[in-house]
Design an enzyme around this catalytic site. Structure first.
Site, PDB file in Angstrom:
ATOM      1  N   ASP A  39       0.864  -1.178   0.000  1.00  0.00           N
ATOM      2  CA  ASP A  39       0.000   0.000   0.000  1.00  0.00           C
ATOM      3  C   ASP A  39       0.905   1.233   0.000  1.00  0.00           C
ATOM      4  O   ASP A  39       1.762   1.378   0.879  1.00  0.00           O
ATOM      5  CB  ASP A  39      -0.874  -0.029   1.266  1.00  0.00           C
ATOM      6  CG  ASP A  39      -2.237   0.570   1.031  1.00  0.00           C
ATOM      7  OD1 ASP A  39      -2.291   1.717   0.555  1.00  0.00           O
ATOM      8  OD2 ASP A  39      -3.251  -0.094   1.347  1.00  0.00           O
ATOM      9  N   ASP A  45      -2.853   4.866  -2.150  1.00  0.00           N
ATOM     10  CA  ASP A  45      -3.794   5.484  -1.230  1.00  0.00           C
ATOM     11  C   ASP A  45      -4.111   6.937  -1.602  1.00  0.00           C
ATOM     12  O   ASP A  45      -3.188   7.728  -1.859  1.00  0.00           O
ATOM     13  CB  ASP A  45      -3.146   5.470   0.165  1.00  0.00           C
ATOM     14  CG  ASP A  45      -4.114   5.853   1.257  1.00  0.00           C
ATOM     15  OD1 ASP A  45      -5.079   5.113   1.460  1.00  0.00           O
ATOM     16  OD2 ASP A  45      -3.894   6.904   1.904  1.00  0.00           O
ATOM     17  N   GLU A  93      -6.601   4.303  -5.370  1.00  0.00           N
ATOM     18  CA  GLU A  93      -7.779   4.857  -4.732  1.00  0.00           C
ATOM     19  C   GLU A  93      -7.844   6.293  -5.238  1.00  0.00           C
ATOM     20  O   GLU A  93      -7.053   7.135  -4.823  1.00  0.00           O
ATOM     21  CB  GLU A  93      -7.625   4.829  -3.211  1.00  0.00           C
ATOM     22  CG  GLU A  93      -8.893   5.259  -2.517  1.00  0.00           C
ATOM     23  CD  GLU A  93      -8.707   5.521  -1.035  1.00  0.00           C
ATOM     24  OE1 GLU A  93      -9.619   5.199  -0.276  1.00  0.00           O
ATOM     25  OE2 GLU A  93      -7.664   6.060  -0.633  1.00  0.00           O
ATOM     26  N   HIS A 119     -11.149  -2.364   3.620  1.00  0.00           N
ATOM     27  CA  HIS A 119     -10.946  -2.016   5.029  1.00  0.00           C
ATOM     28  C   HIS A 119     -11.615  -0.700   5.425  1.00  0.00           C
ATOM     29  O   HIS A 119     -11.563  -0.320   6.592  1.00  0.00           O
ATOM     30  CB  HIS A 119      -9.441  -1.923   5.303  1.00  0.00           C
ATOM     31  CG  HIS A 119      -8.811  -0.797   4.549  1.00  0.00           C
ATOM     32  ND1 HIS A 119      -8.686  -0.810   3.169  1.00  0.00           N
ATOM     33  CD2 HIS A 119      -8.328   0.394   4.952  1.00  0.00           C
ATOM     34  CE1 HIS A 119      -8.139   0.317   2.780  1.00  0.00           C
ATOM     35  NE2 HIS A 119      -7.914   1.078   3.844  1.00  0.00           N
ATOM     36  N   ASP A 120     -12.188   0.024   4.475  1.00  0.00           N
ATOM     37  CA  ASP A 120     -12.875   1.290   4.786  1.00  0.00           C
ATOM     38  C   ASP A 120     -14.395   1.145   4.735  1.00  0.00           C
ATOM     39  O   ASP A 120     -15.117   2.120   4.958  1.00  0.00           O
ATOM     40  CB  ASP A 120     -12.477   2.379   3.779  1.00  0.00           C
ATOM     41  CG  ASP A 120     -11.026   2.800   3.913  1.00  0.00           C
ATOM     42  OD1 ASP A 120     -10.477   2.719   5.028  1.00  0.00           O
ATOM     43  OD2 ASP A 120     -10.451   3.210   2.890  1.00  0.00           O
TER      44      ASP A 120
HETATM   45  C1  GLC Z   1      -7.529   5.867   2.368  1.00  0.00           C
HETATM   46  C2  GLC Z   1      -7.427   4.587   3.160  1.00  0.00           C
HETATM   47  C3  GLC Z   1      -7.984   4.806   4.519  1.00  0.00           C
HETATM   48  C4  GLC Z   1      -7.160   5.884   5.181  1.00  0.00           C
HETATM   49  C5  GLC Z   1      -7.083   7.147   4.335  1.00  0.00           C
HETATM   50  C6  GLC Z   1      -5.991   8.040   4.806  1.00  0.00           C
HETATM   51  O1  GLC Z   1      -8.827   6.259   2.172  1.00  0.00           O
HETATM   52  O2  GLC Z   1      -8.080   3.551   2.474  1.00  0.00           O
HETATM   53  O3  GLC Z   1      -8.019   3.660   5.300  1.00  0.00           O
HETATM   54  O4  GLC Z   1      -7.741   6.193   6.418  1.00  0.00           O
HETATM   55  O5  GLC Z   1      -6.785   6.865   2.995  1.00  0.00           O
HETATM   56  O6  GLC Z   1      -4.750   7.478   4.530  1.00  0.00           O
END
Ligand code: GLC
Length: 558
Positions: free
Chosen positions: A98, A197, A254, A327-328
């Protein structure tokens, strides 16, 4: 389109803190992951994406990195990582890490150096503004202003997420150079690529002007001016050219805020990334991903339409990354099945609904055994910083404390982060001591041990779906085009994957009623079904939550 190696992968996401504890501290770790590689190989997945494993104060469970070159002590050592890599390789499993480079931890030495000395070059690595008061009214994703004041100076620093996650300043070429070197170093260790991320946040509207408030706090969501802003393409292109292309690395970003008409730039033939996640289906139940206290009513047809629009847009230019959990998110069983969350047949229907969509499928740990949401009695039982913020924001926006608690119970990211349920022992095979986050099911109905030897289980259903997708004779399920079948029944989802050789029809009934589906083409094979389907010459009858994947004769008319 030319075939790429990563198009035929099946990716399994691991949240390291919650997957498997190997040293009895109640926290998952790298050796725990290594010890479960046989399990993953047996399931059939070909690639793992591990959420951040780097040194971190864990304010956001590793999404706040204080050393990009070291492993978090809770998770193990660099040596453990190398063993994990070797053992994964021995089983033909690739590894994705990640990449969190929109921000670091405030405990990163760069940030610490920037705080210690206003003249330090590291001030330029972050976004600092001299000002007697808050520089603008932008709201951070985890609540409150994006600005945090330094204790002894009239200076503020910027954070898109939590104040312990200061944003890196991508406008600074020296910082970018350090980031690229770090990425290259990890690629040199043999990882196959990265999940990236929050990458669309790296470019801000540099005017930093206040905007129209959108909440009772007088603030306005920062995404409007800090996500996917013009000019981001310069950074993303450079990142790809410098880091990913030379290694033929896979990247799945993402990238919230990317509109469908921009997909070509992001994932087209010469796009910035291999794939991006589209969150529209995952977030269909809330006004926007980070505002859980504004729920949206939805019906199965809305969900199907989100998948359909997304897939058709992606297919035009590139490759997808279908998923139903990460995980979110809250658990897909609870979100999409509601009162049927514990019904294994319905969970199988969800699996079939998304698994053969166009793209590389992602499975999140525990999804394969149908894990469900967990209800907590009070705010103190939550770990996730975002849940705590949403509780307070919900109350500020007029919810009672009970309502705010219900909202976060339903949507909390902690739902996905409870320990993986391996067996029915006291700590569900995750650990020998009480885990860092409470286990979802005290009287266990869903565990790996329960399902792994039961050919009727959800786990087995996933195993079969994976095996089918990997069969050379089913190549069309990987590379074929996708087309959606318009149906009168709004609770049935139907799509085809096809090419000149073969055609496969997925049918999913997300209602608790039996449905009949008229067939356009004769069926030559039932590849998989979740029970109770009946097939006649011209119709398929699906029971409540029935779902199937059929091979049909092609008539070349699609
Ligand atoms: C992304 C991750 C999340 C995290 C955020 C800040 O959205 O998936 O879990 O809290 O970024 O890094």
């Amino acid at each position: 389109m030319e075939k790429k190696w990563w198009q035929s992968e099946i990716v399994y996401q691991i949240y390291p803190k919650s997957f498997q504890d190997s040293n009895g501290d109640g926290i998952g770790d790298l050796n725990g992951i290594t010890s479960r590689l046989d399990y993953l190989a047996d399931l059939g997945i070909t690639c793992i994406w591990i959420s951040p494993i780097f040194k971190s104060p864990m304010a956001d469970n590793g999404y706040d990195i204080s050393d990009y070159f070291d492993i978090a002590k809770e998770f193990g050592t660099m040596e453990d990582f190398k063993v994990l890599m070797a053992e994964a390789k021995a089983r033909g499993i690739k590894v994705l890490l990640d990449l969190v480079v929109n921000h670091s931890s405030d405990e990163h030495p760069w940030f610490q150096a920037a705080l210690a000395d206003p003249q330090s070059k590291y001030r330029g690595y972050y976004i600092f503004k001299e000002s007697a008061e808050r520089p603008n009214n932008w709201r951070s994703i985890f609540g409150g202003s994006v600005w945090e004041k330094l204790p002894n100076e009239d200076v503020y620093y910027y954070h898109t997420f939590h104040k312990k996650q200061p944003d890196l300043n991508w406008e600074n070429a020296e910082l970018r150079e350090e980031v690229y070197q770090m990425i290259t170093q990890w690629l040199e260790l043999g990882i196959a690529g990265f999940r990236i991320d929050a990458i669309t946040f790296i470019k801000k509207d540099l005017s930093f002007q206040s905007i129209e408030p959108d909440g009772v706090d007088g603030l306005a969501k920062c995404t409007k001016v800090s996500r996917n802003q013009p000019g981001i393409e310069v950074f993303l292109k450079e990142l790809n050219e410098r880091c990913f292309k030379p290694y033929d690395a896979v990247t799945v970003a993402e990238a919230p805020g990317v509109e469908y008409d921009q997909l070509d730039e992001f994932i087209g033939e010469d796009g910035f990334f291999s794939m991006i996640f589209d969150f529209k289906a995952a977030d269909l139940d809330v006004v926007s991903g980070s505002e859980w206290f504004k729920p949206v009513q939805w019906k199965p047809k809305d969900l199907f339409d989100k998948f359909k629009d997304s897939q058709l847009a992606i297919q035009k230019v590139g490759w997808g990354a279908p998923f139903i959990e990460n995980h979110d998110q809250n658990r897909a069983t609870t979100k999409y099945l509601k009162e049927a969350e514990k019904n294994p047949k319905a969970a199988k229907a969800l699996a079939l609904m998304y698994f053969n969509l166009y793209g590389t499928p992602f499975i999140y740990q525990g999804q394969e055994i149908g894990m469900i949401n967990f209800n907590r009695e009070g705010l103190e039982s939550f770990d996730d910083i975002s849940s705590i913020d949403q509780y307070h924001r919900g109350m500020a926006e007029g919810l009672s404390s009970g309502e705010a608690l219900a909202v976060i119970n339903y949507r909390s990211r902690d739902n996905a982060r409870t320990p993986m349920q391996w067996d029915d022992s006291q700590y569900v095979g995750f650990s020998t001591v009480a885990p860092w986050l409470a286990i979802t099911e005290q009287s266990l109905e869903r565990s790996v041990a329960d399902q792994i030897h039961d050919e009727q289980s959800l786990w087995y259903f996933y195993k079969k779906l994976i095996a089918l997708k990997k069969m050379p004779s089913c190549e069309t399920l990987v590379y074929g085009q996708i087309a959606f079948v318009d149906l009168e029944n709004p609770e049935v989802f139907a799509y085809r994957r096809f090419d000149e050789k073969s055609s496969y029809l997925t049918l999913v009934n997300l209602s608790n009623q039996e449905v009949e589906f008229p067939l356009e083409n004769p069926i030559v094979d039932i590849l998989i079904e979740n029970g109770g389907m009946s097939l006649s010459h011209r119709h398929v009858t699906l029971p409540p939550y029935g779902a199937t994947l059929l091979k049909e004769t092609t008539n070349g008319n699609y």
